[in-house]
Design a protein around this motif. Structure first.
Motif, PDB file in Angstrom:
ATOM      1  N   UNK A 221       0.853  -1.222  -0.054  1.00  0.00           N
ATOM      2  CA  UNK A 221      -0.017  -0.164   0.071  1.00  0.00           C
ATOM      3  C   UNK A 221       1.078   1.318  -0.002  1.00  0.00           C
ATOM      4  N   UNK A 222       2.096   1.047   0.917  1.00  0.00           N
ATOM      5  CA  UNK A 222       2.821   2.686   0.886  1.00  0.00           C
ATOM      6  C   UNK A 222       4.058   2.299   0.457  1.00  0.00           C
ATOM      7  N   UNK A 223       4.630   1.035   0.473  1.00  0.00           N
ATOM      8  CA  UNK A 223       6.052   1.221  -0.195  1.00  0.00           C
ATOM      9  C   UNK A 223       6.497   1.553  -1.539  1.00  0.00           C
ATOM     10  N   UNK A 224       7.496   2.635  -1.436  1.00  0.00           N
ATOM     11  CA  UNK A 224       7.872   3.250  -2.774  1.00  0.00           C
ATOM     12  C   UNK A 224       8.287   2.359  -3.640  1.00  0.00           C
ATOM     13  N   UNK A 225       8.782   1.437  -3.409  1.00  0.00           N
ATOM     14  CA  UNK A 225       9.439   0.393  -4.471  1.00  0.00           C
ATOM     15  C   UNK A 225       8.474  -0.683  -5.111  1.00  0.00           C
ATOM     16  N   UNK A 226       7.313  -0.384  -4.539  1.00  0.00           N
ATOM     17  CA  UNK A 226       6.202  -1.597  -4.935  1.00  0.00           C
ATOM     18  C   UNK A 226       5.356  -0.920  -6.269  1.00  0.00           C
ATOM     19  N   UNK A 227       5.911   0.532  -6.171  1.00  0.00           N
ATOM     20  CA  UNK A 227       5.165   1.259  -7.404  1.00  0.00           C
ATOM     21  C   UNK A 227       5.439   0.525  -8.852  1.00  0.00           C
ATOM     22  N   UNK A 228       4.438   0.166  -9.587  1.00  0.00           N
ATOM     23  CA  UNK A 228       4.293  -0.461 -10.943  1.00  0.00           C
ATOM     24  C   UNK A 228       5.194  -1.626 -11.017  1.00  0.00           C
ATOM     25  N   UNK A 292      12.398 -11.417  -5.326  1.00  0.00           N
ATOM     26  CA  UNK A 292      11.941 -10.314  -5.473  1.00  0.00           C
ATOM     27  C   UNK A 292      11.339  -9.403  -4.376  1.00  0.00           C
ATOM     28  N   UNK A 293      10.448  -9.758  -3.778  1.00  0.00           N
ATOM     29  CA  UNK A 293       9.631  -9.224  -2.676  1.00  0.00           C
ATOM     30  C   UNK A 293      10.825  -8.859  -1.416  1.00  0.00           C
ATOM     31  N   UNK A 294      11.634  -9.457  -1.122  1.00  0.00           N
ATOM     32  CA  UNK A 294      12.699  -9.298  -0.139  1.00  0.00           C
ATOM     33  C   UNK A 294      13.763  -8.144  -0.653  1.00  0.00           C
ATOM     34  N   UNK A 295      13.832  -8.299  -2.055  1.00  0.00           N
ATOM     35  CA  UNK A 295      15.119  -7.206  -2.545  1.00  0.00           C
ATOM     36  C   UNK A 295      14.281  -5.958  -2.659  1.00  0.00           C
ATOM     37  N   UNK A 296      13.083  -5.894  -3.224  1.00  0.00           N
ATOM     38  CA  UNK A 296      12.807  -4.489  -3.541  1.00  0.00           C
ATOM     39  C   UNK A 296      11.867  -4.071  -2.156  1.00  0.00           C
ATOM     40  N   UNK A 297      11.106  -4.963  -1.390  1.00  0.00           N
ATOM     41  CA  UNK A 297      10.395  -4.534  -0.446  1.00  0.00           C
ATOM     42  C   UNK A 297      11.048  -4.756   1.152  1.00  0.00           C
ATOM     43  N   UNK A 298      12.121  -5.724   1.236  1.00  0.00           N
ATOM     44  CA  UNK A 298      12.418  -6.016   2.206  1.00  0.00           C
ATOM     45  C   UNK A 298      11.544  -6.974   2.920  1.00  0.00           C
ATOM     46  N   UNK A 299      10.634  -7.557   2.094  1.00  0.00           N
ATOM     47  CA  UNK A 299       9.512  -8.289   2.856  1.00  0.00           C
ATOM     48  C   UNK A 299       9.626 -10.027   2.816  1.00  0.00           C
ATOM     49  N   UNK A 300       9.520 -10.641   3.843  1.00  0.00           N
ATOM     50  CA  UNK A 300       9.455 -12.065   4.051  1.00  0.00           C
ATOM     51  C   UNK A 300       8.403 -12.365   4.763  1.00  0.00           C
TER      52      UNK A 300
END
Length: 322
Positions: A221-228, A292-300
């Motif tokens: 919703x807010x992460x800038x690296x999620x854009x497009x 890619x989720x970890x690389x761009x969003x830091x998400x695990x």
């Protein structure tokens, strides 16, 4: 502090309702549930009623003051298809309806549009050592997957020409408390001690708990690296069908009764019965890569596969007792 409004379509569905409940717990985001007709959204969330997901649907009331749309509503797999042209019906809802909503979102000043797509956009199978990634070539095979792929393409064109950010999330099979369909059937079989000829199946499947999927959506919703960007969604821990059934058995307190029938025999029987699609789901592999989720969003994934299965089994057993 003002809470930004997040419109969740399909808010009475499995994913949409779980997302609304989690958003309602956050101080900075205010969910608004969009439901169809007489359906009810989660009790904790303000609800707006819209029509069917179609090109003619008026979303103006639902979109007023909205910062982000999370679009979970869709025409999904139909067990007993009645449409003469199923692809045309999938396109009418999943492509034309989605694009109409997105265009109206642009007109309403919505900042970001998060589209819950499907791994079926990538295809139906992965090969050993080569999990499917978000940036792989798309190879949808069935009407549902084709419609999701076409909706994605239409949204990317909109993002280029209009002032809106698009995020696409492609989940694998989603499970969790209250799950229906095939996953619920598996738990019933295991809980009843039904012998299953699946003990020798050594494929690899990615799954995603609804809690992990919701966490990824909220991150986007807010992460800038999620854009497009496009992201795959999974628990990050692949499992064979036989391992899954045994894990469910442990969670249900009822060991799975698995017979070691060779997969080639199961495949042949399914082919004779005209159920190649079922054999693919049971015997084939479908793994995805979420690096890619970890690389761009830091998400695990915050929850492990076993935690997700335990929660799902606990809910199943509670429902069985009521």
């Amino acid at each position: 502090m003002d809470r930004r409004t997040i419109l969740v379509t399909g808010a009475n569905g499995f994913v949409g309702s779980a997302l609304c409940r989690q958003l309602a717990l956050l101080d900075c985001l205010a969910p608004r549930a969009a439901v169809r007709g007489a359906a009810r959204g989660p009790a904790e969330v303000p609800t707006v009623t819209v029509g069917d997901l179609a090109a003619s649907t008026d979303w103006s009331a639902a979109l007023a003051g909205v910062d982000t749309v999370v679009h979970t509503a869709a025409r999904v797999h139909v067990m007993k298809e009645t449409a003469v042209d199923s692809l045309a019906e999938f396109r009418r809802v999943n492509v034309e309806g989605t694009l109409s909503l997105a265009r109206q979102a642009v007109a309403a000043g919505v900042r970001r549009f998060i589209f819950i797509s499907s791994v079926k956009v990538n295809g139906e199978v992965s090969h050993p050592g080569h999990p499917l990634s978000a940036d792989d070539a798309q190879m949808p095979l069935d009407a549902y997957g084709i419609s999701k792929h076409e909706a994605e393409q239409a949204l990317w064109q909109l993002a280029v020409s209009m002032a809106i950010e698009v995020v696409v999330i492609r989940p694998v099979l989603v499970y969790g408390p209250g799950v229906k369909a095939n996953f619920n059937s598996m738990m019933r079989w295991v809980a009843r001690g039904v012998p299953l000829p699946l003990g020798a199946v050594d494929n690899r499947r990615s799954l995603v708990s609804v809690d992990n999927l919701v966490d990824l959506v909220i991150t986007c919703i807010d992460h800038p690296q999620a854009r497009n960007q496009t992201f795959m969604a999974s628990d990050g821990d692949d499992i064979s069908l036989s391992q899954l059934l045994r894990a469910l058995g442990r969670a249900l307190g009822r060991p799975a009764r698995l017979l070691p029938v060779p997969p080639a025999i199961l495949q042949g029987a399914a082919t004779l019965l005209g159920r190649h699609d079922l054999a693919q789901r049971l015997l084939g592999s479908l793994q995805v890569d979420i690096a890619k989720n970890q690389r761009l969003l830091g998400w695990q994934p915050p929850f492990t596969l076993q935690q997700g299965l335990n929660d799902t089994a606990r809910s199943f057993l509670e429902n069985q007792r009521t």
